[in-house]
Design an enzyme around this catalytic site. Sequence first.
Site, PDB file in Angstrom:
ATOM      1  N   ASP A 111       0.809  -1.225   0.000  1.00 26.51           N
ATOM      2  CA  ASP A 111       0.000   0.000   0.000  1.00 26.51           C
ATOM      3  C   ASP A 111       0.838   1.269   0.000  1.00 26.51           C
ATOM      4  O   ASP A 111       0.423   2.304   0.531  1.00 26.51           O
ATOM      5  CB  ASP A 111      -0.960   0.031   1.213  1.00 26.51           C
ATOM      6  CG  ASP A 111      -1.793  -1.231   1.274  1.00 26.51           C
ATOM      7  OD1 ASP A 111      -2.244  -1.671   0.200  1.00 26.51           O
ATOM      8  OD2 ASP A 111      -1.979  -1.765   2.368  1.00 26.51           O
TER       9      ASP A 111
ATOM     10  N   LYS B 270       2.449   1.873  -5.124  1.00 29.02           N
ATOM     11  CA  LYS B 270       3.126   1.278  -6.284  1.00 29.02           C
ATOM     12  C   LYS B 270       2.285   1.346  -7.549  1.00 29.02           C
ATOM     13  O   LYS B 270       2.798   1.556  -8.640  1.00 29.02           O
ATOM     14  CB  LYS B 270       3.437  -0.209  -6.024  1.00 29.02           C
ATOM     15  CG  LYS B 270       4.375  -0.484  -4.896  1.00 29.02           C
ATOM     16  CD  LYS B 270       4.597  -1.983  -4.728  1.00 29.02           C
ATOM     17  CE  LYS B 270       3.396  -2.761  -4.259  1.00 29.02           C
ATOM     18  NZ  LYS B 270       2.980  -2.507  -2.890  1.00 29.02           N
TER      19      LYS B 270
ATOM     20  N   HIS C 267      -4.055  -2.588  -6.132  1.00 30.65           N
ATOM     21  CA  HIS C 267      -3.236  -1.519  -6.700  1.00 30.65           C
ATOM     22  C   HIS C 267      -4.142  -0.419  -7.232  1.00 30.65           C
ATOM     23  O   HIS C 267      -4.909  -0.627  -8.160  1.00 30.65           O
ATOM     24  CB  HIS C 267      -2.316  -2.082  -7.783  1.00 30.65           C
ATOM     25  CG  HIS C 267      -1.260  -2.978  -7.206  1.00 30.65           C
ATOM     26  ND1 HIS C 267      -0.293  -3.581  -7.950  1.00 30.65           N
ATOM     27  CD2 HIS C 267      -1.018  -3.350  -5.925  1.00 30.65           C
ATOM     28  CE1 HIS C 267       0.497  -4.292  -7.158  1.00 30.65           C
ATOM     29  NE2 HIS C 267       0.060  -4.172  -5.921  1.00 30.65           N
ATOM     30  N   THR C 268      -4.051   0.733  -6.584  1.00 35.84           N
ATOM     31  CA  THR C 268      -4.951   1.835  -6.906  1.00 35.84           C
ATOM     32  C   THR C 268      -4.327   2.717  -7.982  1.00 35.84           C
ATOM     33  O   THR C 268      -3.187   3.143  -7.859  1.00 35.84           O
ATOM     34  CB  THR C 268      -5.249   2.664  -5.642  1.00 35.84           C
ATOM     35  OG1 THR C 268      -5.705   1.771  -4.631  1.00 35.84           O
ATOM     36  CG2 THR C 268      -6.314   3.720  -5.904  1.00 35.84           C
TER      37      THR C 268
ATOM     38  N   SER D 293       6.056  11.695  -4.688  1.00 36.77           N
ATOM     39  CA  SER D 293       4.704  11.832  -5.222  1.00 36.77           C
ATOM     40  C   SER D 293       3.891  12.614  -4.210  1.00 36.77           C
ATOM     41  O   SER D 293       3.931  12.345  -3.020  1.00 36.77           O
ATOM     42  CB  SER D 293       4.116  10.442  -5.466  1.00 36.77           C
ATOM     43  OG  SER D 293       2.711  10.519  -5.516  1.00 36.77           O
TER      44      SER D 293
HETATM   45  P1  IMP Z   1      -2.634 -12.777   2.842  1.00 31.75           P
HETATM   46  O1  IMP Z   1      -1.562 -12.559   1.854  1.00 31.75           O
HETATM   47  O2  IMP Z   1      -3.984 -12.403   2.334  1.00 31.75           O
HETATM   48  O3  IMP Z   1      -2.624 -14.138   3.474  1.00 31.75           O
HETATM   49  O4  IMP Z   1      -2.368 -11.761   4.069  1.00 31.75           O
HETATM   50  C1  IMP Z   1      -1.219 -11.896   4.904  1.00 31.75           C
HETATM   51  C2  IMP Z   1      -0.857 -10.552   5.498  1.00 31.75           C
HETATM   52  O5  IMP Z   1      -0.408  -9.694   4.474  1.00 31.75           O
HETATM   53  C3  IMP Z   1      -2.026  -9.815   6.161  1.00 31.75           C
HETATM   54  O6  IMP Z   1      -1.505  -9.023   7.212  1.00 31.75           O
HETATM   55  C4  IMP Z   1      -2.528  -8.906   5.051  1.00 31.75           C
HETATM   56  O7  IMP Z   1      -3.193  -7.786   5.563  1.00 31.75           O
HETATM   57  C5  IMP Z   1      -1.223  -8.534   4.379  1.00 31.75           C
HETATM   58  N1  IMP Z   1      -1.371  -8.228   2.954  1.00 31.75           N
HETATM   59  C6  IMP Z   1      -1.513  -9.083   1.935  1.00 31.75           C
HETATM   60  N2  IMP Z   1      -1.573  -8.449   0.763  1.00 31.75           N
HETATM   61  C7  IMP Z   1      -1.455  -7.147   1.045  1.00 31.75           C
HETATM   62  C8  IMP Z   1      -1.419  -5.972   0.229  1.00 31.75           C
HETATM   63  O8  IMP Z   1      -1.487  -6.010  -0.998  1.00 31.75           O
HETATM   64  N3  IMP Z   1      -1.283  -4.792   0.881  1.00 31.75           N
HETATM   65  C9  IMP Z   1      -1.169  -4.724   2.237  1.00 31.75           C
HETATM   66  N4  IMP Z   1      -1.176  -5.796   3.030  1.00 31.75           N
HETATM   67  C10 IMP Z   1      -1.332  -6.990   2.436  1.00 31.75           C
HETATM   68 MG    MG Z   2      -2.661  -2.032  -1.779  1.00 35.39          MG
END
Ligand code: IMP
Ligand code: MG
Length: 391
Positions: A12, A15, A40-41, A377
């Site tokens: 977050d 990117k 991805h926003t 940015s």
């Molecule tokens: P999972 O990948 O969904 O199993 O999540 C595992 C951990 O990674 C959790 O704390 C999620 O909140 C975090 N997480 C997974 N993908 C993202 C992302 O794209 N952005 C921020 N946190 C993420």
């Molecule tokens: Mg994100």
Amino acid sequence: MNIAILGASWGDEGKGHITHHFSKSYDWVVRFNGGANAGHTIYRDGKKFVHNLMPSVDFRVPQLKAYLGSGMVIDVFKLLEEVKSAEESFPGSASRIYVDKNAFMVLAHHKDLDAANNAHIGSTNRGIGPAYAEKIGRKGFRIRDFFNTMSEPKYSDPIREMTKLGVNFVDLLDVREEMSREKILFEGAQGVLLDINHGIYPYVSCSDCTIGGIYSSGFNFAPPKKVYGVAKCYTTKVGEGPFPTECEETEAVSLRERGNEYGATTGRPRRIGWLDLPALNYACKMGGITNLIITKIDILSGMEEIPVCNVYSKPVTSSKDFFTAEPQYVKMRGWSTHSKADQKIGDFAMKYDYQPELYEFIALVEKSTGCPVDYISKGTSELDIVPFDTK
Ligand code: IMP
Ligand code: MG
């Protein structure tokens, strides 16, 4: 010159916005890790889009192609939705999307397992961990296993539908020669602190979020020359686990609102903290990051003082040290990105009148990480991504 854009903290970092803007100068944007846990926003023509699986390509640019690499785990229903939405906005774009047949599939039971077992990590429940667990356990299913089979209509139908729309399901060797002649932007998902090997285990996602993910997806022939790490000028995290510079909720509330810090995938309120330079330094070293991009400069604008953690009481030797970290802070002078002059010059924001306070802040980031900050940015428009040079 190929480049990579990686998350330098817990995801977050912005990117998507950066990748989308930079993608114009490339032929390919390649995703190599994670799945629909990513959000991805992208801001395009004043509108907001969230891509979960699709690389953050700017489809307005005719030569640009998107590649979903073998290191990903793909929910084909979600991908079909994203392909259709891309087709709606940009007819013909589906034929510019390539999916590696060696990518693994997220199946329905993976999401059920996530919901049942991974709440303590704060999983996004997109089935990521269970899909990777079966992959590593040699019980997984790849895209190729459902390709052209009639026996599993549930999963092969969306693949067939995407093929009809023009999506290319390929082996990397099919396109290797073409890709090696062209320019590639590798877009990481999540961030180094969520990396399965080097993140803050077990509070991690399950993929390779570092430069290593590019190589394990087969792109040995196309190494990125520059590896950008993207970090905000403060820090956020969704999910559980250590977060050394986390603010008190009373302080977090206003930053969360100003920065719209709610998960792009799950809508969860993000945890908020100050910039953590020992963590950023760790991420640069372990992620293979060579240069930095600092985002959301506008969100801290107007603050008189900005706390920044410059050291922990003990140096970080491995990710286990984040569990016991005692952050120490310096107070940096605040800046303002909303000066009248800045607004008046409009498009000339590129020549934006950098303030000494912002220079001091960025110089501290560079000193603490050994990585030059090439861009900052300061908003959601493309013009808000500007080159920065402290020299
Ligand atoms: P999972 O990948 O969904 O199993 O999540 C595992 C951990 O990674 C959790 O704390 C999620 O909140 C975090 N997480 C997974 N993908 C993202 C992302 O794209 N952005 C921020 N946190 C993420
Ligand atoms: Mg994100």
